[in-house]
Design an enzyme around this catalytic site. Structure first.
Site, mmCIF file in Angstrom:
data_model
loop_
_atom_site.group_PDB
_atom_site.id
_atom_site.type_symbol
_atom_site.label_atom_id
_atom_site.label_comp_id
_atom_site.label_asym_id
_atom_site.label_seq_id
_atom_site.Cartn_x
_atom_site.Cartn_y
_atom_site.Cartn_z
ATOM 1 N N ARG A 136 20.192 -33.802 -14.748
ATOM 2 C CA ARG A 136 20.410 -32.483 -14.583
ATOM 3 C C ARG A 136 19.582 -31.355 -14.745
ATOM 4 N NH1 ARG A 136 24.985 -30.205 -13.162
ATOM 5 N NH2 ARG A 136 25.445 -27.886 -13.523
ATOM 6 N N HIS B 38 8.642 -56.971 -31.063
ATOM 7 C CA HIS B 38 7.864 -55.882 -31.943
ATOM 8 C C HIS B 38 6.966 -55.139 -31.217
ATOM 9 C CE1 HIS B 38 5.267 -54.359 -35.023
ATOM 10 N NE2 HIS B 38 6.117 -54.830 -35.996
ATOM 11 N N SER C 156 1.642 -51.068 -38.498
ATOM 12 C CA SER C 156 2.525 -50.628 -37.164
ATOM 13 C C SER C 156 2.497 -49.020 -37.249
ATOM 14 C CB SER C 156 3.953 -51.296 -36.855
ATOM 15 O OG SER C 156 3.574 -52.404 -36.863
ATOM 16 N N HIS D 143 30.763 -5.702 -36.845
ATOM 17 C CA HIS D 143 32.060 -6.278 -36.775
ATOM 18 C C HIS D 143 32.913 -6.262 -35.620
ATOM 19 C CE1 HIS D 143 31.589 -6.698 -41.177
ATOM 20 N NE2 HIS D 143 31.284 -5.594 -41.055
ATOM 21 N N GLN E 280 4.105 -46.880 -46.540
ATOM 22 C CA GLN E 280 4.110 -47.597 -45.002
ATOM 23 C C GLN E 280 4.342 -46.246 -43.935
ATOM 24 O OE1 GLN E 280 6.831 -50.511 -42.915
ATOM 25 N NE2 GLN E 280 4.749 -51.878 -43.394
ATOM 26 N N SER F 117 32.165 -18.168 -9.534
ATOM 27 C CA SER F 117 33.475 -18.819 -9.754
ATOM 28 C C SER F 117 33.825 -19.703 -8.511
ATOM 29 C CB SER F 117 34.352 -18.017 -10.068
ATOM 30 O OG SER F 117 35.781 -18.585 -10.198
ATOM 31 N N ASN G 299 29.409 -14.495 -13.811
ATOM 32 C CA ASN G 299 29.575 -15.106 -15.027
ATOM 33 C C ASN G 299 28.230 -15.155 -15.581
ATOM 34 O OD1 ASN G 299 32.267 -15.601 -14.514
ATOM 35 N ND2 ASN G 299 31.957 -17.738 -14.028
#
Length: 463
Positions: A15, A86, A113, A161, A237, A287, A295
């Site tokens: 997408r 591996h 590794s 608020h 490691q 829409s 939108n």
């Protein structure tokens, strides 16, 4: 034959790739599986170059191995891994298949590794940040600065608020994001620059390299220097996980700033507010059933992407835990980390594109301010009364606001009729009365602080 992108499982790979192919091709240079293997090959090549400099093998062998590293294809590594089970042994085998018998012993010499994997991870994230992430962030920051400067004098009602507060300017509102994003840019750069690698062997104690070098730590530094990296201060490691954890935290912290900006702009587009808008293309549809809708989907998309990737920070914290010198509980989860950066950069790019098309409706901003402008003076009125010695100015003005709401008269109209308060009114200076008579002037230093912040971040980020 290339796989149809619509057969891919991740939305990033179908997408969002389809909607922004150039960006995703650019990011693929660092975050695809192809890129990861190529970065691992860069580490293997750097290793043998330093072995040659140290006299363990010839320059001819180093050149031979480096050439082989340039030729190995990721697909053949995966086919080899089907045999070895591996990934790095498969990588090493693919290199060795391409070199002479004399060169084969020096491929992957003294390393484990994760020397290769963690160093490759650090390098690709570091380079992606330098080449793509930071340039995209700086482009958005420059745009926000331009908007803040342009709108520094555009009157807007402040909101706390969800309620009307005292006036500011729209430029001042945008300066918030100039500052917040600016600090995140610095944090992303700092943590990316501090990503580290390791060439310290199976448990990090230089067991193998110390057989050949009196200074194995310096040998590690030399290999990583070839790649533009520093060694981890400590490694077992694996590289200390905090380097990558800090980097991804910086990315997701910046993502939160984007989400907050997107949310603010989205809410300012509400029908009942309508102070800003996104220019719609001629063929764009808002829409599927309501042709009139426009939108704010791009801003909603940015917040939605943040919601997807922000919780992944918990996985990074979980990946800090590894038993003793290393376990494999991060082997799968670690492979998804690049998606966080890809999702973030895609959101930065989208937000930049849509903010360039942002339309500011100054008349609507003024109209919204007019709705409550007479109540705005409650704050300066209370403070001025207090400065003149009123013993309970806040309560006096609070009662006055209630009376204003009951009678429909403005605070200024009521003020001069109050026997208790009128003497204070007479003592106000012309400038102070001017603020009460023209509430739109009560903006404080909104314009100057906007300019200050724009100047500050332009200088600090060298925009």
């Amino acid at each position: 034959m290339e796989r149809d992108i619509f057969l891919n499982l991740s939305p990033l790979d179908h997408r969002y790739y389809a909607s922004n192919e150039p960006l995703f091709n650019q990011l693929a240079e660092y975050f695809s599986e192809n890129a990861y293997i190529r970065y691992e090959l860069k580490v293997e090549a750097a290793l043998v170059r330093v072995l040659a400099k140290r006299g363990l093998c010839s320059q001819a062998i180093a050149a031979e191995v480096s050439q082989a590293c340039n030729e190995v294809e990721p697909e053949e590594v995966y086919l080899e891994e089907e045999k070895t089970k591996h990934n790095i042994r498969a990588l090493v085998n693919c290199i060795q298949h391409r070199v002479s018998e004399a060169a084969r012993p020096y491929v992957h010499f003294t390393t484990t590794s994760v020397d290769i994997m963690d160093s490759a991870t650090a390098l690709r994230f570091k380079e992606a940040t330098e080449k793509v992430v930071l340039p995209k962030m700086l482009e958005l920051e420059a745009l926000l600065i331009a908007i803040a400067r342009r709108e520094k004098g555009t009157l807007q009602v402040g909101r706390t608020h969800g309620q009307h507060a005292v006036p500011i300017t729209f430029g001042f509102a945008m300066a918030e994001y100039v500052s917040r994003l600016g600090s995140r840019i610095e944090c992303v750069k700092q943590t990316a620059d501090n990503l580290r690698g390791k060439i310290s062997g199976a448990v990090g104690a230089y067991n193998a390299s110390s057989l050949f070098f009196d200074d194995p730590m310096e040998f590690e530094t030399e290999v990583l220097w070839e790649l533009g990296l520093q060694p981890a201060i400590y490694s077992n490691q694996i590289v200390e996980p905090e380097y990558l954890t800090d980097y991804i935290h910086a990315i997701l912290s910046a993502f939160g700033v984007l989400a907050n900006l997107a949310d603010d702009i989205r809410n300012l587009q509400r029908t009942e507010i309508g102070e800003v808008g996104e220019v719609f293309e001629a063929t764009q549809v808002g829409s599927s059933t309501m042709p009139h809708k426009r939108n704010p989907w791009n801003f909603e998309h940015v917040k939605s992407m943040w919601k997807e990737f922000m919780p992944r920070m918990v996985t990074l914290y979980a990946d800090q835990i590894s038993e003793h010198q290393r376990d494999l509980t991060n082997s799968a989860s670690g492979r998804f980390v690049p998606e966080i950066v890809v999702g973030f950069v895609a959101a930065v790019d989208r937000l930049t594109r849509v903010m360039k098309k942002l339309v500011v409706d100054e008349s609507r901003m003024k109209r919204n301010f007019e709705m409550t402008k007479e109540m705005v003076i409650a704050e300066p009125l209370y403070i001025l009364l207090a400065s003149l010695g009123h013993p309970d100015a806040h309560e006096a003005v609070r009662k006055l606001t209630l009376k204003s709401q009951q009678t429909g008269k403005t605070l200024r109209e009521l003020l001069v009729t109050q026997e208790e308060l009128f003497p204070y009114w007479e003592r106000l200076t012309p400038k102070q009365r001017g603020v009460l008579e023209h509430p739109e002037q009560y903006r404080g230093w909104a314009e100057r602080k906007t300019e200050y912040l724009c100047d500050l971040w332009e200088k600090r980020l060298m925009i």
